[in-house]
Design a protein around this motif. Sequence first.
Motif, PDB file in Angstrom:
ATOM      1  N   ASP A   1      48.750  51.484  36.162  1.00  0.00           N
ATOM      2  CA  ASP A   1      49.584  50.641  37.237  1.00  0.00           C
ATOM      3  C   ASP A   1      48.569  50.344  38.303  1.00  0.00           C
ATOM      4  OD1 ASP A   1      51.589  51.050  35.595  1.00  0.00           O
ATOM      5  OD2 ASP A   1      52.759  52.430  37.060  1.00  0.00           O
ATOM      6  N   ARG A   2      47.798  51.321  38.691  1.00  0.00           N
ATOM      7  CA  ARG A   2      46.921  51.172  39.757  1.00  0.00           C
ATOM      8  C   ARG A   2      45.793  50.119  39.602  1.00  0.00           C
ATOM      9  NH1 ARG A   2      42.444  54.486  40.966  1.00  0.00           N
ATOM     10  NH2 ARG A   2      41.495  54.111  42.772  1.00  0.00           N
ATOM     11  N   ILE A   3      45.182  50.258  38.095  1.00  0.00           N
ATOM     12  CA  ILE A   3      44.327  48.987  37.706  1.00  0.00           C
ATOM     13  C   ILE A   3      44.892  47.974  37.838  1.00  0.00           C
ATOM     14  CG2 ILE A   3      42.712  48.439  35.748  1.00  0.00           C
ATOM     15  CD1 ILE A   3      42.346  51.584  35.218  1.00  0.00           C
ATOM     16  N   ALA A   4      46.058  47.633  37.259  1.00  0.00           N
ATOM     17  CA  ALA A   4      46.762  46.370  37.076  1.00  0.00           C
ATOM     18  C   ALA A   4      46.871  45.740  38.495  1.00  0.00           C
ATOM     19  CB  ALA A   4      48.255  46.372  36.638  1.00  0.00           C
ATOM     20  N   ALA A   5      47.267  46.636  39.511  1.00  0.00           N
ATOM     21  CA  ALA A   5      47.608  46.194  40.898  1.00  0.00           C
ATOM     22  C   ALA A   5      46.282  45.667  41.312  1.00  0.00           C
ATOM     23  CB  ALA A   5      48.244  47.264  41.642  1.00  0.00           C
ATOM     24  N   ALA A   6      45.053  46.491  41.291  1.00  0.00           N
ATOM     25  CA  ALA A   6      43.926  46.206  41.632  1.00  0.00           C
ATOM     26  C   ALA A   6      43.529  44.920  41.035  1.00  0.00           C
ATOM     27  CB  ALA A   6      42.900  47.367  41.283  1.00  0.00           C
ATOM     28  N   SER A   7      43.600  44.746  39.823  1.00  0.00           N
ATOM     29  CA  SER A   7      43.221  43.341  39.192  1.00  0.00           C
ATOM     30  C   SER A   7      44.109  42.050  39.662  1.00  0.00           C
ATOM     31  CB  SER A   7      43.703  43.446  37.493  1.00  0.00           C
ATOM     32  OG  SER A   7      42.991  44.438  37.066  1.00  0.00           O
ATOM     33  N   LEU A   8      45.329  42.463  39.875  1.00  0.00           N
ATOM     34  CA  LEU A   8      46.018  41.058  40.580  1.00  0.00           C
ATOM     35  C   LEU A   8      45.577  40.923  41.982  1.00  0.00           C
ATOM     36  CD1 LEU A   8      48.611  39.372  40.847  1.00  0.00           C
ATOM     37  CD2 LEU A   8      49.966  41.210  41.712  1.00  0.00           C
ATOM     38  N   CYS A   9      45.112  41.892  42.836  1.00  0.00           N
ATOM     39  CA  CYS A   9      44.538  41.638  43.874  1.00  0.00           C
ATOM     40  C   CYS A   9      43.116  41.008  43.782  1.00  0.00           C
ATOM     41  CB  CYS A   9      44.122  42.924  44.740  1.00  0.00           C
ATOM     42  SG  CYS A   9      43.401  42.921  46.455  1.00  0.00           S
ATOM     43  N   ALA A  10      42.517  41.312  42.880  1.00  0.00           N
ATOM     44  CA  ALA A  10      41.228  40.388  42.474  1.00  0.00           C
ATOM     45  C   ALA A  10      41.285  39.049  42.005  1.00  0.00           C
ATOM     46  CB  ALA A  10      40.361  41.243  41.299  1.00  0.00           C
ATOM     47  N   ARG A  11      42.412  38.868  41.293  1.00  0.00           N
ATOM     48  CA  ARG A  11      42.699  37.389  40.787  1.00  0.00           C
ATOM     49  C   ARG A  11      43.150  36.786  42.163  1.00  0.00           C
ATOM     50  NH1 ARG A  11      45.610  37.644  35.251  1.00  0.00           N
ATOM     51  NH2 ARG A  11      44.839  35.688  34.935  1.00  0.00           N
ATOM     52  N   LEU A  12      43.951  37.232  42.744  1.00  0.00           N
ATOM     53  CA  LEU A  12      44.582  36.460  44.249  1.00  0.00           C
ATOM     54  C   LEU A  12      43.528  35.985  45.041  1.00  0.00           C
ATOM     55  CD1 LEU A  12      48.024  38.363  44.709  1.00  0.00           C
ATOM     56  CD2 LEU A  12      47.417  35.905  43.810  1.00  0.00           C
ATOM     57  N   SER A  13      42.267  37.019  45.272  1.00  0.00           N
ATOM     58  CA  SER A  13      41.230  36.756  46.010  1.00  0.00           C
ATOM     59  C   SER A  13      39.998  36.036  45.435  1.00  0.00           C
ATOM     60  CB  SER A  13      40.714  38.360  46.569  1.00  0.00           C
ATOM     61  OG  SER A  13      41.641  38.952  47.026  1.00  0.00           O
ATOM     62  N   ASN A  14      40.149  35.427  44.206  1.00  0.00           N
ATOM     63  CA  ASN A  14      39.328  34.930  43.548  1.00  0.00           C
ATOM     64  C   ASN A  14      37.926  35.550  43.478  1.00  0.00           C
ATOM     65  OD1 ASN A  14      37.924  32.646  42.050  1.00  0.00           O
ATOM     66  ND2 ASN A  14      37.188  31.714  44.057  1.00  0.00           N
ATOM     67  N   CYS A  15      38.286  37.034  42.610  1.00  0.00           N
ATOM     68  CA  CYS A  15      36.951  37.897  42.695  1.00  0.00           C
ATOM     69  C   CYS A  15      37.264  38.349  41.202  1.00  0.00           C
ATOM     70  CB  CYS A  15      37.260  39.084  43.618  1.00  0.00           C
ATOM     71  SG  CYS A  15      37.028  38.491  45.422  1.00  0.00           S
ATOM     72  N   LEU A  16      35.962  38.832  40.898  1.00  0.00           N
ATOM     73  CA  LEU A  16      36.024  39.384  39.610  1.00  0.00           C
ATOM     74  C   LEU A  16      35.994  40.992  39.953  1.00  0.00           C
ATOM     75  CD1 LEU A  16      33.108  37.626  37.667  1.00  0.00           C
ATOM     76  CD2 LEU A  16      35.674  37.281  37.288  1.00  0.00           C
ATOM     77  N   MET A  17      36.485  41.578  38.724  1.00  0.00           N
ATOM     78  CA  MET A  17      36.826  42.931  38.905  1.00  0.00           C
ATOM     79  C   MET A  17      35.814  43.834  38.241  1.00  0.00           C
ATOM     80  SD  MET A  17      39.548  45.122  39.585  1.00  0.00           S
ATOM     81  CE  MET A  17      40.123  46.566  39.686  1.00  0.00           C
ATOM     82  N   LEU A  18      35.257  44.816  39.081  1.00  0.00           N
ATOM     83  CA  LEU A  18      34.533  45.910  38.491  1.00  0.00           C
ATOM     84  C   LEU A  18      35.194  47.606  38.456  1.00  0.00           C
ATOM     85  CD1 LEU A  18      31.623  47.047  37.595  1.00  0.00           C
ATOM     86  CD2 LEU A  18      30.970  47.069  39.949  1.00  0.00           C
ATOM     87  N   VAL A  19      35.190  47.995  37.503  1.00  0.00           N
ATOM     88  CA  VAL A  19      36.022  49.413  37.407  1.00  0.00           C
ATOM     89  C   VAL A  19      34.949  50.346  37.295  1.00  0.00           C
ATOM     90  CG1 VAL A  19      37.505  50.758  36.172  1.00  0.00           C
ATOM     91  CG2 VAL A  19      37.959  48.474  36.475  1.00  0.00           C
TER      92      VAL A  19
END
Length: 678
Positions: free
Chosen positions: A254-272
């Motif tokens: 859930d936490r990774i999915a929420a972080a991914s949504l935040c990245a998409r809304l911010s026009n950012c790529l995700m680094l885990v």
Amino acid sequence: MRQFAAALAALENAIAAEIDRMRERFPLPDSEDPGSARTSQDDVIDALLNEPSKTEGQLTKFDINALSAPFAEIAPVMRICPLGGAVLLAALAPEIDQRYAQLFTYLNNDLARPWPTVDLLQRLFCEPDNHELRGRIRELLSPSMPAEMGGLVASGLLERVQPGPENMPELLRCRRPSEVLLHWWFAQPGMPVSGLHLIAGPPPGPVIPHGLSGPITLITADGRDGVITAATWAREAGRGLVLLTHQSPVERADRIAAASLCARLSNCLMLVETTAPGPAIRDGLPPDMPAAVLSPAKSGWSELFSPRLVLRRNLSLPDTSARIALWKMGLASHGVTAPIQTIETVADRFAISAGAIDRAAQRLACETRGAPCTTADVLRAASTENAPELQGLAQLIPAHASWDDLVLPTGAMDQLRDFANAVTVRGQVFDQWGFGAVGRGGNCGLAALFSGGSGTGKTLSAAIIAAELGLELWRIDLSATVSKYIGETEKNLERIFSAAGVNNAILFFDEADALFGKRSEVRDSHDRYANIESAYLLQRLEDHPGIVILATNLSRNLDAAFMRRLPFVVEFPLPDADHRAQLWRKAVPSDAPLHRDIDFERLAREYELTGGDIKTAALEAAFLAAGRSCEITHELMLIAIRRHLLKRGKIPQADRTRRTPFEPFTRGPSGAPSEVVR
């Protein structure tokens, strides 16, 4: 807060139209008291509407595109259709203005449901007989509708509200906006997910839609350098970068999915950033979103992300010229000044990463507080970034000795100094002169073999070289490294080489013939696996970018292939009489009480001991003297020498400088020589 007056006005038109329909379907009885609660509630609802419908019997028209206009920026990325945008606006309305919460409780006929239900959304945006459009709304709000097909719950934009009985029909359950959507809508500072950090914001311009398939990039490097690489990768793609620290591989997705949504809304790529592969990362990252994973673990990712894992970035350390530039840039950015000669010396000596250089420069800024740095200051700061994660597999050897503590023949001393000098200038030879590309694959590592009997100074020499270079010396613990289980030895060695390579530590393999011995003819499975270990060591030693010192008592026991890969081989012979006399003098500190009858030249001539033997005998003689409350005498030295030789299974000879043997012998109960106590 984002202002979307036109969209909210269109929503109010839809709400007003539905209120008109409700009142038309459920008219008040003629006998209804004008002052009743029902009439008062209707008056309140009418007052809440900015422009209530005045046309009786007709539905107010509204533009569905006007309702979805606030989401035009993210619609291509989140796969939001116009109808989905209208649904999102309705779910967000109670968070924008509490009037909408009151209107929705009125339309839902339930004070516990201030958000729109599936049924209410169908009534707001669909004609009663438009079953296709009503079904589409239900699909958009279903948790099973994939995000890439426009599912608003699966994408994390909306959440199902749970109040009411468990058997409540799905049509009557509310949908409310997620915390991430609220954070984006109201442009709140910071990040809505714990452990999520904005590394680099997106460049100005429109939001770039992701492709239909989201590739995964694996980065195995030092944490700071991996982040820098990922930020560069994101900038080249026209996006920003957000970093999520995900240390537990068993954490929920859930936490990774929420972080991914935040990245998409911010026009950012995700680094885990994580320690090991885990299913939560796979399940949390959307399948259509490119992302990067930063981890020291190199295996297990292909199986986890197949076929999405398309690129691996195994970052190598910067070469000497790059390190010089990084030192200049890092020191300047933190307001630290240092001579160019100092920067070149440190860059040559310490093959460390860009992140380590930046951390060292920051540490210098705190320590010097604007004062110019000396070479010793910069060397000390760089050495602090060389602490490899070798605990449990190696021991750190203190490096406080100097060349004056070493007693060796001239040839061996020259070879040791040449090896130390080679480490300091290897950047020039390998990088600037191009020798690193001659059959080495860009590798700039160095290895040396110290061969000689026990106690001849091999470990001391390695410690002196480490002290001279300002590097840490780690002695490999063979008992913790070598395992009886197949493959475990190679895993332990990989950990050792990886940690030392990143941190530029010196690896010291004492009794190296236990690991680097000759390969034998394969007669059974044990021989085959032993040869596999040797072959792995050969390859890893050749690929290692750092410093390796092998020590052995018998160099002829080493495999010839190892000898070929060792540019420096130093022989440590047994000391002669002159060297033994020097060793005796160095073994006794200047503060120790020595009797005038001690003759170190006599001890050196009579007893052929190594440097280690001499140190042990001198220490035991000192304890004997302290226990007797007297000075260290020649007689106590002889007793200590005799006991040390007996421990090694040797019978000491009579002291030819005295008239009688220094100690008589008798036979003990077992027949072995024993000491006669006077």
